[in-house]
Scaffold this motif. Structure first.
Motif, PDB file in Angstrom:
ATOM      1  N   VAL A 161       0.823  -1.162  -0.105  1.00 11.53           N
ATOM      2  CA  VAL A 161      -0.077   0.105   0.029  1.00 11.53           C
ATOM      3  C   VAL A 161       0.694   1.111  -0.024  1.00 11.53           C
ATOM      4  CG1 VAL A 161      -1.826   1.323   1.130  1.00 11.53           C
ATOM      5  CG2 VAL A 161      -1.815  -1.271   1.242  1.00 11.53           C
ATOM      6  N   ARG A 162       0.684   2.085  -1.078  1.00  7.15           N
ATOM      7  CA  ARG A 162       1.417   3.252  -1.251  1.00  7.15           C
ATOM      8  C   ARG A 162       0.624   4.273  -1.734  1.00  7.15           C
ATOM      9  NH1 ARG A 162       2.366   0.636  -5.794  1.00  7.15           N
ATOM     10  NH2 ARG A 162       2.443   2.021  -7.763  1.00  7.15           N
ATOM     11  N   VAL A 163       1.218   5.607  -1.301  1.00 10.77           N
ATOM     12  CA  VAL A 163       0.390   6.948  -1.990  1.00 10.77           C
ATOM     13  C   VAL A 163       1.333   7.555  -2.918  1.00 10.77           C
ATOM     14  CG1 VAL A 163      -0.626   9.172  -1.243  1.00 10.77           C
ATOM     15  CG2 VAL A 163      -0.866   7.132   0.402  1.00 10.77           C
ATOM     16  N   ASP A 164       0.468   7.716  -4.062  1.00  6.69           N
ATOM     17  CA  ASP A 164       1.594   8.375  -5.135  1.00  6.69           C
ATOM     18  C   ASP A 164       0.563   9.737  -5.501  1.00  6.69           C
ATOM     19  OD1 ASP A 164       2.957   6.093  -5.679  1.00  6.69           O
ATOM     20  OD2 ASP A 164       1.615   5.671  -7.587  1.00  6.69           O
ATOM     21  N   THR A 165       1.201  10.616  -6.104  1.00  6.39           N
ATOM     22  CA  THR A 165       0.498  11.974  -6.515  1.00  6.39           C
ATOM     23  C   THR A 165       0.246  11.958  -7.888  1.00  6.39           C
ATOM     24  OG1 THR A 165       2.032  12.914  -4.822  1.00  6.39           O
ATOM     25  CG2 THR A 165       1.092  14.510  -6.384  1.00  6.39           C
ATOM     26  N   ARG A 166      -0.781  12.336  -8.174  1.00 11.54           N
ATOM     27  CA  ARG A 166      -1.359  12.489  -9.755  1.00 11.54           C
ATOM     28  C   ARG A 166      -1.448  13.977 -10.058  1.00 11.54           C
ATOM     29  NH1 ARG A 166      -0.249   7.552  -9.913  1.00 11.54           N
ATOM     30  NH2 ARG A 166      -1.762   5.888 -10.301  1.00 11.54           N
ATOM     31  N   VAL A 185      -3.311   9.579  -4.307  1.00 12.97           N
ATOM     32  CA  VAL A 185      -3.807   8.435  -4.951  1.00 12.97           C
ATOM     33  C   VAL A 185      -3.181   7.303  -4.081  1.00 12.97           C
ATOM     34  CG1 VAL A 185      -4.312   6.812  -6.635  1.00 12.97           C
ATOM     35  CG2 VAL A 185      -4.503   9.236  -7.178  1.00 12.97           C
ATOM     36  N   THR A 186      -4.073   6.468  -3.430  1.00 16.14           N
ATOM     37  CA  THR A 186      -3.800   5.158  -2.771  1.00 16.14           C
ATOM     38  C   THR A 186      -3.687   3.926  -3.481  1.00 16.14           C
ATOM     39  OG1 THR A 186      -4.513   6.276  -0.544  1.00 16.14           O
ATOM     40  CG2 THR A 186      -4.106   3.752  -0.554  1.00 16.14           C
ATOM     41  N   VAL A 187      -2.538   3.600  -3.672  1.00 17.13           N
ATOM     42  CA  VAL A 187      -2.329   2.447  -4.697  1.00 17.13           C
ATOM     43  C   VAL A 187      -1.971   1.034  -3.787  1.00 17.13           C
ATOM     44  CG1 VAL A 187      -0.943   1.493  -6.679  1.00 17.13           C
ATOM     45  CG2 VAL A 187      -1.367   3.907  -6.404  1.00 17.13           C
ATOM     46  N   VAL A 188      -2.921   0.055  -4.246  1.00 17.02           N
ATOM     47  CA  VAL A 188      -2.699  -1.302  -3.398  1.00 17.02           C
ATOM     48  C   VAL A 188      -2.293  -2.175  -4.682  1.00 17.02           C
ATOM     49  CG1 VAL A 188      -3.826  -3.117  -2.053  1.00 17.02           C
ATOM     50  CG2 VAL A 188      -4.653  -0.602  -1.854  1.00 17.02           C
ATOM     51  N   ALA A 189      -0.963  -3.015  -4.414  1.00 17.37           N
ATOM     52  CA  ALA A 189      -0.516  -3.781  -5.460  1.00 17.37           C
ATOM     53  C   ALA A 189       0.008  -4.853  -4.981  1.00 17.37           C
ATOM     54  CB  ALA A 189       0.604  -3.042  -6.009  1.00 17.37           C
ATOM     55  N   GLY A 190       0.139  -6.018  -5.980  1.00 16.70           N
ATOM     56  CA  GLY A 190       0.848  -7.279  -5.370  1.00 16.70           C
ATOM     57  C   GLY A 190      -0.244  -8.469  -5.348  1.00 16.70           C
ATOM     58  N   GLN A 198      -8.908   7.197  -4.962  1.00 18.37           N
ATOM     59  CA  GLN A 198      -8.653   8.484  -4.789  1.00 18.37           C
ATOM     60  C   GLN A 198      -8.763   9.091  -3.141  1.00 18.37           C
ATOM     61  OE1 GLN A 198     -12.326  10.264  -6.725  1.00 18.37           O
ATOM     62  NE2 GLN A 198     -11.650   9.806  -8.554  1.00 18.37           N
ATOM     63  N   GLY A 199      -7.418   9.740  -3.141  1.00 17.96           N
ATOM     64  CA  GLY A 199      -7.263  10.398  -1.849  1.00 17.96           C
ATOM     65  C   GLY A 199      -6.191   9.524  -1.088  1.00 17.96           C
ATOM     66  N   ASN A 200      -5.444  10.120   0.007  1.00 17.19           N
ATOM     67  CA  ASN A 200      -4.516   9.249   0.993  1.00 17.19           C
ATOM     68  C   ASN A 200      -5.241   8.501   1.933  1.00 17.19           C
ATOM     69  OD1 ASN A 200      -2.741   8.748   2.435  1.00 17.19           O
ATOM     70  ND2 ASN A 200      -1.776  10.633   2.753  1.00 17.19           N
ATOM     71  N   HIS A 201      -5.309   7.197   1.784  1.00 17.20           N
ATOM     72  CA  HIS A 201      -5.981   6.451   2.526  1.00 17.20           C
ATOM     73  C   HIS A 201      -5.038   5.458   3.427  1.00 17.20           C
ATOM     74  CE1 HIS A 201      -9.938   7.911   1.518  1.00 17.20           C
ATOM     75  NE2 HIS A 201      -9.654   7.742   0.170  1.00 17.20           N
ATOM     76  N   LEU A 202      -3.648   5.808   3.362  1.00 15.83           N
ATOM     77  CA  LEU A 202      -2.764   5.089   3.978  1.00 15.83           C
ATOM     78  C   LEU A 202      -2.768   4.530   5.505  1.00 15.83           C
ATOM     79  CD1 LEU A 202      -0.041   3.936   2.973  1.00 15.83           C
ATOM     80  CD2 LEU A 202       1.312   5.974   3.986  1.00 15.83           C
ATOM     81  N   GLN A 203      -3.580   5.197   6.195  1.00 18.32           N
ATOM     82  CA  GLN A 203      -3.870   4.821   7.600  1.00 18.32           C
ATOM     83  C   GLN A 203      -4.992   3.726   7.525  1.00 18.32           C
ATOM     84  OE1 GLN A 203      -1.862   5.891   9.946  1.00 18.32           O
ATOM     85  NE2 GLN A 203      -0.744   7.006   8.223  1.00 18.32           N
ATOM     86  N   ARG A 204      -5.828   3.721   6.771  1.00 22.03           N
ATOM     87  CA  ARG A 204      -7.006   2.845   6.805  1.00 22.03           C
ATOM     88  C   ARG A 204      -7.061   1.593   6.051  1.00 22.03           C
ATOM     89  NH1 ARG A 204     -12.808   5.173   6.556  1.00 22.03           N
ATOM     90  NH2 ARG A 204     -13.224   3.258   7.172  1.00 22.03           N
TER      91      ARG A 204
END
Length: 99
Positions: free
Chosen positions: A31-36, A42-47, A79-85
């Motif tokens: 889980v990471r946060v990128d900037t568009r 933008v919170t990205v979930v990969a793997g 959309q948004g920074n959801h790194l905590q949740r």
């Protein structure tokens, strides 16, 4: 029961649905946060592996977080920074995460 009605992983009947749970626990999602554009986070979930229903999981996360998002190249973008949740929500659904 025929041989093809048993799990290749556990040897237990497929009706129990244990394989899906085991596959989830063997995946480690990032889980990471990128900037568009225009500096929007933008919170990205990969793997994810090939057997995961990424679209259904993305829909569930978007509904829970009340945000928009999409699935691109096998990754969930919220959309948004959801790194905590997001890591906690993924753990509730049986996935292992790292940041």
């Amino acid at each position: 029961m025929a041989q093809d009605e048993f799990s290749r992983i556990t040897g237990l009947p497929d009706d129990l649905g244990i394989d899906a749970d085991l596959q989830r626990t063997h995946q480690v999602l990032t889980v990471r946060v990128d900037t568009r554009r225009y500096g929007k986070p933008v919170t990205v979930v990969a793997g994810f592996d090939g057997d995961t229903d990424v679209k259904a999981l993305a829909s569930d996360l978007k509904r829970t977080l009340a945000c928009g998002g999409t699935v691109e190249d096998g990754e969930i973008e919220l959309q948004g920074n959801h790194l905590q949740r997001v890591p906690d929500l993924l753990r509730e659904r049986g996935y292992d995460t790292e940041r």
